[in-house]
Design a protein around this motif. Structure first.
Motif, short mmCIF file in Angstrom:
data_model
loop_
_atom_site.label_atom_id
_atom_site.label_comp_id
_atom_site.label_asym_id
_atom_site.label_seq_id
_atom_site.Cartn_x
_atom_site.Cartn_y
_atom_site.Cartn_z
N ALA A 55 54.05 -76.42 -34.09
CA ALA A 55 53.18 -75.41 -34.70
C ALA A 55 53.71 -74.01 -34.45
CB ALA A 55 51.76 -75.54 -34.14
N ASN A 56 54.25 -73.76 -33.27
CA ASN A 56 54.83 -72.45 -32.97
C ASN A 56 56.07 -72.19 -33.83
OD1 ASN A 56 54.77 -70.00 -31.43
ND2 ASN A 56 56.60 -70.77 -30.40
N ASP A 57 56.90 -73.21 -34.03
CA ASP A 57 58.07 -73.05 -34.90
C ASP A 57 57.65 -72.71 -36.32
OD1 ASP A 57 59.85 -73.54 -32.89
OD2 ASP A 57 60.24 -75.62 -33.45
N ILE A 58 56.66 -73.41 -36.83
CA ILE A 58 56.19 -73.13 -38.20
C ILE A 58 55.58 -71.74 -38.27
CG2 ILE A 58 54.48 -73.80 -39.93
CD1 ILE A 58 54.97 -76.73 -38.99
N ASN A 59 54.82 -71.37 -37.26
CA ASN A 59 54.20 -70.06 -37.24
C ASN A 59 55.24 -68.94 -37.25
OD1 ASN A 59 52.11 -68.03 -36.84
ND2 ASN A 59 52.76 -67.98 -34.72
N LEU A 60 56.21 -69.02 -36.36
CA LEU A 60 57.19 -67.93 -36.25
C LEU A 60 58.22 -67.94 -37.38
CD1 LEU A 60 57.97 -67.61 -32.44
CD2 LEU A 60 56.81 -66.00 -33.92
N TYR A 76 57.85 -55.61 -37.79
CA TYR A 76 57.13 -55.93 -39.01
C TYR A 76 57.47 -57.36 -39.38
CZ TYR A 76 61.57 -55.13 -41.42
OH TYR A 76 62.86 -55.18 -41.82
N CYS A 77 56.77 -57.89 -40.34
CA CYS A 77 57.01 -59.28 -40.71
C CYS A 77 57.12 -59.41 -42.23
CB CYS A 77 55.91 -60.18 -40.17
SG CYS A 77 54.27 -59.84 -40.77
N GLU A 78 57.79 -60.48 -42.64
CA GLU A 78 58.01 -60.74 -44.06
C GLU A 78 57.55 -62.13 -44.47
OE1 GLU A 78 59.32 -58.87 -46.60
OE2 GLU A 78 59.23 -57.17 -45.21
N GLY A 79 56.86 -62.85 -43.60
CA GLY A 79 56.48 -64.23 -43.88
C GLY A 79 55.30 -64.35 -44.83
N ILE A 80 54.90 -65.58 -45.04
CA ILE A 80 53.81 -65.91 -45.96
C ILE A 80 52.51 -65.23 -45.53
CG2 ILE A 80 52.41 -67.81 -46.85
CD1 ILE A 80 54.89 -69.61 -46.40
N VAL A 81 52.23 -65.29 -44.24
CA VAL A 81 50.98 -64.71 -43.72
C VAL A 81 50.97 -63.20 -43.95
CG1 VAL A 81 49.63 -64.37 -41.62
CG2 VAL A 81 50.72 -66.56 -42.04
N CYS A 82 52.11 -62.57 -43.79
CA CYS A 82 52.18 -61.11 -43.98
C CYS A 82 52.03 -60.74 -45.46
CB CYS A 82 53.49 -60.58 -43.43
SG CYS A 82 53.61 -60.84 -41.65
N PRO A 87 46.58 -59.09 -40.81
CA PRO A 87 47.12 -58.15 -39.82
C PRO A 87 48.10 -58.82 -38.85
CG PRO A 87 44.77 -57.85 -40.05
CD PRO A 87 45.13 -59.08 -40.84
N PHE A 88 49.14 -58.09 -38.50
CA PHE A 88 50.21 -58.62 -37.66
C PHE A 88 49.70 -59.03 -36.27
CE2 PHE A 88 54.05 -58.09 -34.99
CZ PHE A 88 54.84 -59.04 -35.61
N GLN A 89 48.68 -58.33 -35.76
CA GLN A 89 48.21 -58.66 -34.42
C GLN A 89 47.61 -60.06 -34.37
OE1 GLN A 89 46.71 -55.89 -35.97
NE2 GLN A 89 44.51 -56.08 -35.81
N TYR A 90 47.10 -60.57 -35.49
CA TYR A 90 46.57 -61.93 -35.50
C TYR A 90 47.70 -62.96 -35.42
CZ TYR A 90 42.16 -59.73 -36.76
OH TYR A 90 41.04 -58.95 -36.76
N SER A 91 48.79 -62.67 -36.10
CA SER A 91 49.96 -63.55 -36.00
C SER A 91 50.51 -63.53 -34.58
CB SER A 91 51.05 -63.11 -36.97
OG SER A 91 50.57 -63.15 -38.28
N PHE A 92 50.55 -62.34 -33.99
CA PHE A 92 51.00 -62.20 -32.61
C PHE A 92 50.06 -62.95 -31.66
CE2 PHE A 92 50.73 -59.81 -28.59
CZ PHE A 92 52.00 -60.03 -28.12
N ALA A 93 48.76 -62.83 -31.89
CA ALA A 93 47.77 -63.50 -31.03
C ALA A 93 47.91 -65.02 -31.13
CB ALA A 93 46.36 -63.07 -31.42
N LEU A 94 48.16 -65.53 -32.33
CA LEU A 94 48.35 -66.97 -32.49
C LEU A 94 49.61 -67.42 -31.75
CD1 LEU A 94 47.46 -69.62 -33.75
CD2 LEU A 94 48.80 -69.02 -35.77
N LEU A 99 52.02 -70.29 -27.25
CA LEU A 99 52.93 -70.28 -26.10
C LEU A 99 52.17 -70.46 -24.79
CD1 LEU A 99 55.43 -67.48 -27.13
CD2 LEU A 99 55.80 -69.95 -27.16
N GLY A 100 50.98 -69.89 -24.70
CA GLY A 100 50.16 -70.09 -23.51
C GLY A 100 49.75 -71.54 -23.33
N ASN A 101 49.41 -72.19 -24.43
CA ASN A 101 49.05 -73.61 -24.35
C ASN A 101 50.25 -74.47 -24.01
OD1 ASN A 101 46.18 -74.47 -24.95
ND2 ASN A 101 46.49 -72.82 -26.42
N ILE A 102 51.44 -74.10 -24.49
CA ILE A 102 52.65 -74.83 -24.11
C ILE A 102 52.86 -74.70 -22.60
CG2 ILE A 102 55.16 -74.89 -24.30
CD1 ILE A 102 54.81 -74.13 -27.26
#
Length: 173
Positions: A55-60, A76-82, A87-94, A99-102
């Protein structure tokens, strides 16, 4: 970042994602098909860790595709979510949450293996029950502890209107 450098970074990210996907699928197959009977319980911890890693690989690499901006501590980001204007902080939070759960699952795996090694035959059923309940509580506390930075960063508010001003101040200084 120039368009040429940005395209090179995207190309490298996609190559790494393909390699990582191959290893993720291989790990899933090995965990699901090749796990010995006596390791079935431990396999669940490893599967949880592998799901988080995938999930982290797909997210990043697909959803966010981040680009750092140096020397400023930003990007900045260029992915689908962006492109969907999330907002970028939500992608960062995810990312922090995953990573915290890993990290939490690694600690739980270490504790599980440690408990397996020191566990002995207890004659008192009550002592065995208390140890089992303590392990459950410890696992929940560890996951909550390692998840808290990601959950807290979802609640952070960043004013996007000041972004240009912050970048100019960092670059000028």
């Amino acid at each position: 970042i120039s368009l040429n450098v940005q395209n090179c970074i995207l190309y490298a990210q996609r190559i790494l994602f393909c390699i990582s996907s191959f290893f993720n699928v291989s790990a899933f197959v090995c965990l699901l098909k090749e796990t010995p009977e006596n390791q079935k319980k431990f396999r669940n911890y490893l599967l949880y860790m592998q799901v988080l890693t995938a999930a982290n690989d797909i997210n990043l690499d697909v959803a966010v595709e981040p680009f750092p901006v140096f020397p400023a501590l930003g990007g900045y980001c260029e992915g689908i979510v962006c492109r969907w204007h999330v907002p970028f902080q939500y992608s960062f939070a995810l990312t922090v949450l995953l990573l915290g759960n890993i990290g939490g699952s690694v600690v739980i795996c270490i504790l599980y293996r440690h408990q397996t090694l020191i566990r002995g035959p207890f004659k008192l059923h009550q002592v065995k029950y208390i140890l089992h309940k303590t392990n459950r509580v410890a696992r929940m506390i560890i996951i909550a502890f390692y998840s808290s930075p990601g959950i807290l960063s979802f609640s952070l508010h960043f004013d996007g209107s000041k972004t240009a001003e912050l970048i100019e101040n960092v670059i000028v200084d």
